[in-house]
Design a protein around this motif. Structure first.
Motif, PDB file in Angstrom:
ATOM      1  N   GLY A 164       1.105  -1.249  -0.046  1.00  0.00           N
ATOM      2  CA  GLY A 164      -0.106  -0.247  -0.314  1.00  0.00           C
ATOM      3  C   GLY A 164       1.086   1.705   0.190  1.00  0.00           C
ATOM      4  N   HIS A 175      -2.330  -3.500   8.153  1.00  0.00           N
ATOM      5  CA  HIS A 175      -3.475  -3.690   6.448  1.00  0.00           C
ATOM      6  C   HIS A 175      -4.420  -4.153   6.475  1.00  0.00           C
ATOM      7  CE1 HIS A 175      -3.054  -6.103   2.647  1.00  0.00           C
ATOM      8  NE2 HIS A 175      -1.845  -4.928   2.628  1.00  0.00           N
ATOM      9  N   GLY A 210      -7.175   6.268  12.440  1.00  0.00           N
ATOM     10  CA  GLY A 210      -8.597   6.342  12.974  1.00  0.00           C
ATOM     11  C   GLY A 210      -9.369   7.536  12.449  1.00  0.00           C
ATOM     12  N   TRP A 267     -16.162  -0.984   9.778  1.00  0.00           N
ATOM     13  CA  TRP A 267     -16.355  -2.000  10.594  1.00  0.00           C
ATOM     14  C   TRP A 267     -18.132  -2.610  10.094  1.00  0.00           C
ATOM     15  CZ3 TRP A 267     -14.786  -5.082  14.187  1.00  0.00           C
ATOM     16  CH2 TRP A 267     -13.791  -4.761  14.609  1.00  0.00           C
TER      17      TRP A 267
HETATM   18  C1  FAD Z   1     -12.429  -2.455   9.303  1.00  0.00           C
HETATM   19  C2  FAD Z   1     -11.840  -0.958   9.253  1.00  0.00           C
HETATM   20  C3  FAD Z   1     -11.258   0.103   9.437  1.00  0.00           C
HETATM   21  C4  FAD Z   1     -10.851   0.807   8.724  1.00  0.00           C
HETATM   22  N1  FAD Z   1     -10.719   2.248   9.908  1.00  0.00           N
HETATM   23  C5  FAD Z   1      -9.696   2.458   8.453  1.00  0.00           C
HETATM   24  C6  FAD Z   1      -9.611   3.888   9.572  1.00  0.00           C
HETATM   25  O1  FAD Z   1      -9.292   4.496  10.648  1.00  0.00           O
HETATM   26  N2  FAD Z   1      -8.411   4.880   8.272  1.00  0.00           N
HETATM   27  C7  FAD Z   1      -8.365   4.762   7.283  1.00  0.00           C
HETATM   28  O2  FAD Z   1      -7.926   5.662   6.200  1.00  0.00           O
HETATM   29  N3  FAD Z   1      -9.139   4.087   6.990  1.00  0.00           N
HETATM   30  C8  FAD Z   1      -9.028   2.207   7.027  1.00  0.00           C
HETATM   31  N4  FAD Z   1     -10.035   1.429   6.224  1.00  0.00           N
HETATM   32  C9  FAD Z   1      -9.706   1.233   5.474  1.00  0.00           C
HETATM   33  C10 FAD Z   1      -8.366   1.001   4.972  1.00  0.00           C
HETATM   34  O3  FAD Z   1      -7.651  -0.144   5.819  1.00  0.00           O
HETATM   35  C11 FAD Z   1      -6.943   1.442   5.495  1.00  0.00           C
HETATM   36  O4  FAD Z   1      -7.560   3.172   4.678  1.00  0.00           O
HETATM   37  C12 FAD Z   1      -5.306   1.407   4.758  1.00  0.00           C
HETATM   38  O5  FAD Z   1      -5.180   0.150   4.514  1.00  0.00           O
HETATM   39  C13 FAD Z   1      -4.275   2.062   4.887  1.00  0.00           C
HETATM   40  O6  FAD Z   1      -3.797   1.395   4.147  1.00  0.00           O
HETATM   41  P1  FAD Z   1      -2.912   2.812   2.484  1.00  0.00           P
HETATM   42  O7  FAD Z   1      -2.600   4.234   3.372  1.00  0.00           O
HETATM   43  O8  FAD Z   1      -1.626   1.645   2.156  1.00  0.00           O
HETATM   44  O9  FAD Z   1      -3.687   2.406   1.615  1.00  0.00           O
HETATM   45  P2  FAD Z   1      -3.888   2.646   0.582  1.00  0.00           P
HETATM   46  O10 FAD Z   1      -4.464   0.881   0.014  1.00  0.00           O
HETATM   47  O11 FAD Z   1      -2.527   2.573  -0.077  1.00  0.00           O
HETATM   48  O12 FAD Z   1      -4.871   3.286   0.022  1.00  0.00           O
HETATM   49  C14 FAD Z   1      -4.502   4.232  -0.272  1.00  0.00           C
HETATM   50  C15 FAD Z   1      -5.911   5.546   0.419  1.00  0.00           C
HETATM   51  O13 FAD Z   1      -7.359   5.447   0.200  1.00  0.00           O
HETATM   52  C16 FAD Z   1      -8.067   5.002   1.156  1.00  0.00           C
HETATM   53  N5  FAD Z   1      -8.659   4.169   1.272  1.00  0.00           N
HETATM   54  C17 FAD Z   1      -8.031   2.844   0.899  1.00  0.00           C
HETATM   55  N6  FAD Z   1      -8.822   1.963   1.619  1.00  0.00           N
HETATM   56  C18 FAD Z   1      -9.662   2.316   2.356  1.00  0.00           C
HETATM   57  C19 FAD Z   1     -11.410   2.474   2.563  1.00  0.00           C
HETATM   58  N7  FAD Z   1     -11.430   0.392   2.559  1.00  0.00           N
HETATM   59  N8  FAD Z   1     -11.763   2.905   3.204  1.00  0.00           N
HETATM   60  C20 FAD Z   1     -11.509   3.938   3.149  1.00  0.00           C
HETATM   61  N9  FAD Z   1     -10.189   4.881   2.340  1.00  0.00           N
HETATM   62  C21 FAD Z   1      -9.576   4.017   2.262  1.00  0.00           C
HETATM   63  C22 FAD Z   1      -6.883   5.878   2.443  1.00  0.00           C
HETATM   64  O14 FAD Z   1      -6.733   6.682   2.730  1.00  0.00           O
HETATM   65  C23 FAD Z   1      -5.458   5.289   2.061  1.00  0.00           C
HETATM   66  O15 FAD Z   1      -4.275   5.934   2.213  1.00  0.00           O
HETATM   67  C24 FAD Z   1     -10.524   0.606   7.502  1.00  0.00           C
HETATM   68  C25 FAD Z   1     -10.609  -0.259   6.910  1.00  0.00           C
HETATM   69  C26 FAD Z   1     -11.576  -1.687   7.327  1.00  0.00           C
HETATM   70  C27 FAD Z   1     -12.325  -2.918   6.159  1.00  0.00           C
END
Ligand code: FAD
Length: 471
Positions: free
Chosen positions: A234, A342, A375, A384
Motif C-alpha cells: 500500500g 494492513h 483512525g 466495520w
Molecule cells: C475494519 C476497517 C477499519 C478501517 N479503518 C480505517 C481508518 O480508521 N482510517 C482509514 O484511513 N482507513 C481505514 N480503513 C481502510 C483501509 O484499511 C486503510 O485506509 C488502509 O489500510 C490504509 O493503508 P494505505 O494508506 O497503505 O492504503 P492504500 O491501499 O495505499 O490506499 C490509499 C488510500 O485510500 C484510502 N482508503 C483505502 N482503502 C480504504 C477503505 N476501504 N475505506 C476508506 N478509505 C480507504 C486511505 O486513505 C488510503 O490511505 C479501514 C478498513 C477496515 C476494513
C-alpha cells in the motif's frame, strides 16, 4: 482583509491547503494557529499512536512555517474560548479553516461560528480534505449514493481540481503582532511510551516523500501486492490523509502523472485500483454526512437489534492477540505495537470479532479508533459496518471469512504471522495457520489454543442474523 487567522486542524501542511491559500490570497497577513484540545471535544478517541503522530506533524509544520517566515501560534484549551480572544489580540477580522466532516466536530464549528460572530469576527470554512463532499454527488433521483460502484462512476465523471499553491514566504515588511505560544503536551515517547519507536513518522515532507516513492514504482504493482500483508504494497498514506499532512489533490496529480507513464495495461489498471481506494474514502465521508446516524448505530436499523455476545474475556483476547488464530493475533499485535494494520487484516479481524466471537462491531470500531494512527470516523465506521454486514455497501451477512483460508490465501508462507507471533517459530509452513493440528507442539510453544471453533461460530452467527430478519 488585513489580518486573517488560519486555524490548522486536520490540514497540517503548507502546500495544497485550500483555506490557507485562500487566507494568503485575500489577506495582507496570515496568522497560523494550532489549538490543542482535549480529544473528547471533537468526538474522537485519540490513543498514544495518533497523538504522537499528530504532535510530530505539528512540530514539522512549525518548522516549515518558520522557514517561510511565519511563526506558528500554539494554544491549548477549548477553541471557542481561544479563538475570539486570539482574534482580538491579533487584530484579525476573520478565522479561516478547512471543514471537518465528523458530526461532532461540525456541531463544535457551529458553536465557534456564534462565539466569533459575537466578537465581530468572521469564520469561513473551506472544502479541502476530499474532492467531492456532502451532497455534491447524488443519484439521478437526487439521493445520496449508498452503493460504491455507481458512486465511483459518478465521481470519475467529474473534473479533478489541481493542487493549491504552497504558502509563500512572508513579506519581511509586514508587521505581525507578537503572540504568545503555549507548550504542547509531552509526546508519548517523551514519557517513555513503548509505541513511538514503531509508529510511522509524521509531517508534510515525510508524506511527500512517501508519495514520490510510491508513484515511482509500487503503484504499478498495487493491484496485486495490496492484498498481501507481508509485502507492504500500500501507499501508507492513510495517517497523512488523516492528519492532513498531504492534500488529496496532490495525491491525485501524482497518480495522474504516474498513470500517464504506465508501461502496460496491467500497470494502468493498478493505478485505477489505487484511485478506487481514494474514492472509497470519499464514499464513506459522504455516507457519514448524509446518514450521520451511522456514528451511533447500524446503517440498516434492523441490525441494531442483533443480540451480540457480551463476552469480555473474548474481547480481551481479541485485543491482546491471543485468540489462537495466528493471522488474527498477528494483526492485533501489529496494531498494538505500531498503530497500523494492513487493510486485508482489518477485514479479517473485523469479521472475526463480529462473525466468530459474535461481539458488536461497535466494540471493535472503538478499539480501532483508540489504536490506529489513521483512525478516521468515516473510514473506520464504513470498514466495520462493511465487515459486520450492517452497513451501506456491506458484505452480505452470510459472507463470513474463514480465518484459516484467508490466512492461507493472503499470507501463504506465513511470513506475516511468524513476524508477529514468535511463539510459532517452530511450526512448519503447512501448519503455521492451524497450529492446533499439532497439539504437542502447540503445548510446547505456549501459544494459546483457539478460544472458539470457526465452524461452530459460523452457524451461530447465521442464526443470529436470521433471528433479526424474522422479526
Ligand atoms: C475494519 C476497517 C477499519 C478501517 N479503518 C480505517 C481508518 O480508521 N482510517 C482509514 O484511513 N482507513 C481505514 N480503513 C481502510 C483501509 O484499511 C486503510 O485506509 C488502509 O489500510 C490504509 O493503508 P494505505 O494508506 O497503505 O492504503 P492504500 O491501499 O495505499 O490506499 C490509499 C488510500 O485510500 C484510502 N482508503 C483505502 N482503502 C480504504 C477503505 N476501504 N475505506 C476508506 N478509505 C480507504 C486511505 O486513505 C488510503 O490511505 C479501514 C478498513 C477496515 C476494513
Amino acid at each position: 482583509m488585513k489580518t486573517v487567522i488560519h486555524w490548522f486542524r486536520r490540514d497540517l501542511r503548507v502546500r495544497d491547503n485550500v483555506a490557507l491559500s485562500e487566507a494568503a490570497r485575500r489577506a495582507e497577513q496570515v496568522i497560523p494557529v494550532f489549538i490543542f484540545e482535549a480529544a473528547s471535544r471533537t468526538g474522537t478517541d485519540v490513543g498514544a499512536a495518533r497523538l504522537a503522530f499528530l504532535l510530530q506533524s505539528v512540530e514539522s509544520l512549525r518548522q516549515e512555517l518558520a522557514e517561510l517566515g511565519h511563526a506558528l501560534v500554539i494554544r491549548c484549551g477549548p477553541a471557542e474560548e481561544i479563538l475570539p480572544k486570539l482574534a482580538k489580540e491579533a487584530g484579525a477580522q476573520a478565522v479561516f479553516a478547512n471543514k471537518r466532516h465528523e458530526p461532532c466536530a461540525q456541531h463544535r464549528d457551529e458553536r465557534i461560528t456564534s462565539a466569533l460572530l459575537n466578537a465581530g469576527v468572521g469564520f469561513e470554512l473551506f472544502k479541502d480534505a476530499v474532492v467531492w463532499e456532502e451532497t455534491e454527488i447524488l443519484t439521478q433521483a437526487g439521493n445520496p449514493y449508498t452503493v460504491f460502484t455507481p458512486y465511483s462512476k459518478a465521481w470519475k465523471s467529474k473534473p479533478i481540481p489541481s493542487p493549491r499553491p504552497k504558502l509563500t514566504i512572508r513579506h519581511p515588511a509586514s508587521r505581525i503582532p507578537h503572540l504568545r505560544s503555549d507548550t504542547l503536551p509531552a509526546t508519548p515517547d517523551e514519557v517513555g511510551h513503548p509505541l513511538l519507536q514503531k509508529i510511522p513518522p509524521g509531517g508534510e515532507l515525510v508524506a511527500l516523500e512517501l508519495l514520490r516513492r510510491f508513484m515511482a514504482g509500487p503503484v504499478y504493482g498495487y493491484g496485486m501486492s495490496r492484498n498481501f500483508p507481508a509485502l507492504d504494497g500500500g501507499s501508507n498514506l492513510s495517517p497523512h490523509l488523516r492528519a492532513g499532512t498531504i492534500g488529496i489533490r496532490t495525491i491525485l496529480a501524482g497518480l495522474n502523472k504516474a498513470k500517464g507513464k504506465a508501461a502496460n495495461a496491467e500497470a494502468a489498471k493498478s493505478c485505477e485500483t489505487f484511485l478506487n481506494e481514494l474514492i472509497w474514502r470519499e464514499f464513506y465521508t459522504q455516507v457519514l454526512h448524509n446518514f450521520p446516524r451511522v456514528a451511533q448505530g447500524a446503517f440498516r436499523p434492523e441490525y441494531d437489534r442483533l443480540q451480540w455476545s457480551e463476552n469480555h474475556d473474548h474481547f480481551a483476547a481479541w485485543c491482546a492477540g491471543r485468540t489462537g488464530y495466528p493471522i488474527v493475533d498477528g494483526a492485533m499485535r501489529c496494531l498494538n505495537a505500531t498503530g497500523t494494520m494492513h487493510n486485508r487484516l482489518r477485514m479479517i479481524v473485523a469479521m472475526f470479532l463480529t462473525k466468530d466471537l459474535l461481539l458488536s462491531w461497535q466494540w471493535g470500531e472503538r478499539y480501532f479508533m483508540q489504536q490506529l494512527v489513521d483512525g478516521d470516523l468515516a473510514a473506520n465506521n464504513g470498514g466495520w459496518q462493511w465487515s459486520a454486514g450492517t452497513g451501506t455497501d456491506a458484505a452480505p451477512y452470510f459472507r463470513i471469512f474463514n480465518p484459516v483460508s484467508q490466512a492461507e490465501k493472503f499470507d501463504p508462507g506465513g511470513d506475516f504471522a511468524r513476524r508477529w507471533v514468535p511463539e510459532l517459530a517452530g511450526f512448519p509452513g503447512d501448519l503455521i495457520h492451524q497450529p492446533w493440528k499439532n497439539l504437542p507442539l502447540l503445548e510446547k510453544s505456549k501459544y494459546p489454543p483457539r478460544i472458539v471453533l470457526h465452524e461452530e461460530q459460523r452457524l451461530k452467527c447465521l442464526a443470529l442474523f436470521k433471528a433479526v430478519k424474522k422479526i
